[in-house]
Motif scaffolding. Sequence first.
Motif, PDB file in Angstrom:
ATOM      1  N   GLN A  19     -82.616 -58.637 -22.078  1.00 34.10           N
ATOM      2  CA  GLN A  19     -83.651 -59.607 -22.425  1.00 34.10           C
ATOM      3  C   GLN A  19     -83.282 -60.938 -21.790  1.00 34.10           C
ATOM      4  O   GLN A  19     -82.143 -61.382 -21.877  1.00 34.10           O
ATOM      5  N   VAL A  20     -84.264 -61.569 -21.136  1.00 33.73           N
ATOM      6  CA  VAL A  20     -84.025 -62.817 -20.422  1.00 33.73           C
ATOM      7  C   VAL A  20     -84.908 -63.908 -21.008  1.00 33.73           C
ATOM      8  O   VAL A  20     -86.112 -63.716 -21.177  1.00 33.73           O
ATOM      9  N   GLN A  21     -84.283 -65.017 -21.313  1.00 28.83           N
ATOM     10  CA  GLN A  21     -85.030 -66.159 -21.845  1.00 28.83           C
ATOM     11  C   GLN A  21     -85.846 -66.794 -20.723  1.00 28.83           C
ATOM     12  O   GLN A  21     -85.329 -67.054 -19.642  1.00 28.83           O
ATOM     13  N   ARG A  22     -87.109 -67.022 -20.994  1.00 25.51           N
ATOM     14  CA  ARG A  22     -87.956 -67.743 -20.039  1.00 25.51           C
ATOM     15  C   ARG A  22     -88.214 -69.134 -20.595  1.00 25.51           C
ATOM     16  O   ARG A  22     -88.263 -69.344 -21.804  1.00 25.51           O
ATOM     17  N   TYR A  23     -88.410 -70.070 -19.709  1.00 27.94           N
ATOM     18  CA  TYR A  23     -88.614 -71.462 -20.093  1.00 27.94           C
ATOM     19  C   TYR A  23     -89.936 -71.957 -19.529  1.00 27.94           C
ATOM     20  O   TYR A  23     -90.299 -71.633 -18.415  1.00 27.94           O
ATOM     21  N   ARG A  24     -90.629 -72.763 -20.329  1.00 24.81           N
ATOM     22  CA  ARG A  24     -91.898 -73.350 -19.885  1.00 24.81           C
ATOM     23  C   ARG A  24     -91.711 -74.852 -19.721  1.00 24.81           C
ATOM     24  O   ARG A  24     -91.242 -75.534 -20.628  1.00 24.81           O
ATOM     25  N   GLN A  74     -87.193 -68.623 -15.110  1.00 28.99           N
ATOM     26  CA  GLN A  74     -86.130 -67.870 -15.764  1.00 28.99           C
ATOM     27  C   GLN A  74     -84.911 -67.843 -14.851  1.00 28.99           C
ATOM     28  O   GLN A  74     -84.999 -68.121 -13.664  1.00 28.99           O
ATOM     29  N   THR A  75     -83.776 -67.481 -15.415  1.00 25.36           N
ATOM     30  CA  THR A  75     -82.549 -67.362 -14.641  1.00 25.36           C
ATOM     31  C   THR A  75     -82.662 -66.163 -13.719  1.00 25.36           C
ATOM     32  O   THR A  75     -83.134 -65.106 -14.115  1.00 25.36           O
TER      33      THR A  75
END
Length: 191
Positions: free
Chosen positions: A7-12, A21-22
């Motif tokens: 699971q990858v954290q996404r940023y807005r 995302q990374t």
Amino acid sequence: GKQYDIQVQRYRCKNCGKLSQTEFHDEYGPYSNFSKETKNKTVKIMRLDSISLRNTSKIHKIFSKIKISHESVRSSVSVHNKLYYVNDDVELSGYYGYDEQWAKISGTWKYRYVLFDIINNVPITEILNDTVDEELVKSFIKDNIPPHKRKGIVTDMLNEYDGIMNDLGFDHQYCILHFIRNVSKKITTHL
């Protein structure tokens, strides 16, 4: 052939609303569920005998134990269309040639990006694009040559190549033929 669930954290962005995302590694494109190697295999499977999207998906499940939907297969093929070629059979030497060529296809100019392994004397990859710019050139080379296989590269004398090749970690050399042509042209003009 191993499958990992991550699971990858996404940023807005609060200003523009754009998601980011990374990035994992050079083997995965941004927002990609499957490695570039898996996508290349998908293209090769489909070229065998016009195998259907669903059957290509089944082949991945049987031989790689990877569950890929037929829509992901379709996406891989649309990104790597008939005008895309990768030579997976060569062990990269670290020394390459890069060039762009113009090709007129059905009355429209296309740009052919080509990477060539100089030591092994074989093409590595090529693709036809509608446009050419620094970012496309950089991503084409970055996507097809892993960082640990980047030693030296020869290009023609476009000024933009210096920055691209330095950013990618290559020792950059100009093509001797292009160098002699440019010097001869300047000498002739001067005389």
